[in-house]
Design an enzyme around this catalytic site. Structure first.
Site, mmCIF file in Angstrom:
data_model
loop_
_atom_site.group_PDB
_atom_site.id
_atom_site.type_symbol
_atom_site.label_atom_id
_atom_site.label_comp_id
_atom_site.label_asym_id
_atom_site.label_seq_id
_atom_site.Cartn_x
_atom_site.Cartn_y
_atom_site.Cartn_z
ATOM 1 N N GLU A 126 0.845 -1.204 0.000
ATOM 2 C CA GLU A 126 0.000 0.000 0.000
ATOM 3 C C GLU A 126 0.881 1.255 0.000
ATOM 4 O OE1 GLU A 126 -3.206 0.067 -0.423
ATOM 5 O OE2 GLU A 126 -4.034 -1.796 0.367
ATOM 6 N N ASP B 162 -6.339 -2.639 -7.910
ATOM 7 C CA ASP B 162 -6.261 -3.973 -7.320
ATOM 8 C C ASP B 162 -5.846 -4.996 -8.370
ATOM 9 O OD1 ASP B 162 -6.782 -5.889 -5.070
ATOM 10 O OD2 ASP B 162 -8.251 -6.630 -6.508
#
Length: 145
Positions: free
Chosen positions: A47, A134
């Protein structure tokens, strides 16, 4: 300042395990996708890598709206935790070492350079750019599985 939209996501299979990250940068209707991965990592590192690489790709100071599903990244910055960790020699309020210091040390100067507004969205909830990020992250992760 140029106004840029940024979308990021990270993925990890196991925690730690193989991981990937993805980012989309949008300026004046033009999009650029970025992605990468690591053989042995954590979800939070991925992330952070997505945010770090997206902001590093900006060639001049920008006003950026950065959308992510990472509470870790967004809360750490928006709630000031990372600045507190840094002041305390990279220790958290409980005295334990802060994680991912190497990445935070690279990210903090970028947050000073750019005017970044963080927006949290729920992951895997149908947000088009989050789903694309994603997919980029998973594709990178799969290279190491």
């Amino acid at each position: 300042m140029k106004k840029v939209e940024i979308f990021t996501d990270g993925a990890c299979s196991g925690n730690p395990g193989p991981g990937g990250w993805g980012a989309i940068l949008r300026y004046n209707g033009v999009e650029k996708e970025l992605s990468g991965g690591e053989r042995q990592t954590t979800n939070n590192r991925m992330e952070l890598c997505a945010v770090l690489n997206a902001l590093s790709a900006l060639k001049e100071p920008c006003e950026a709206v950065l959308t992510s599903d990472s509470k870790y990244v967004i809360d750490s910055v928006s709630k000031g935790w990372v600045y507190s960790w840094q002041k305390k020699g990279w220790k958290k309020s409980d005295g334990k070492p802060a994680l991912n210091v190497d990445l935070w040390e690279k990210l903090l100067p970028l947050l000073e350079m750019h005017n970044v507004t963080f927006v949290w969205i729920k992951g895997h909830a149908g947000h088009p750019e989050n789903e694309r990020c994603d997919a980029l992250a998973v594709k990178e992760r799969e290279k190491f599985v």
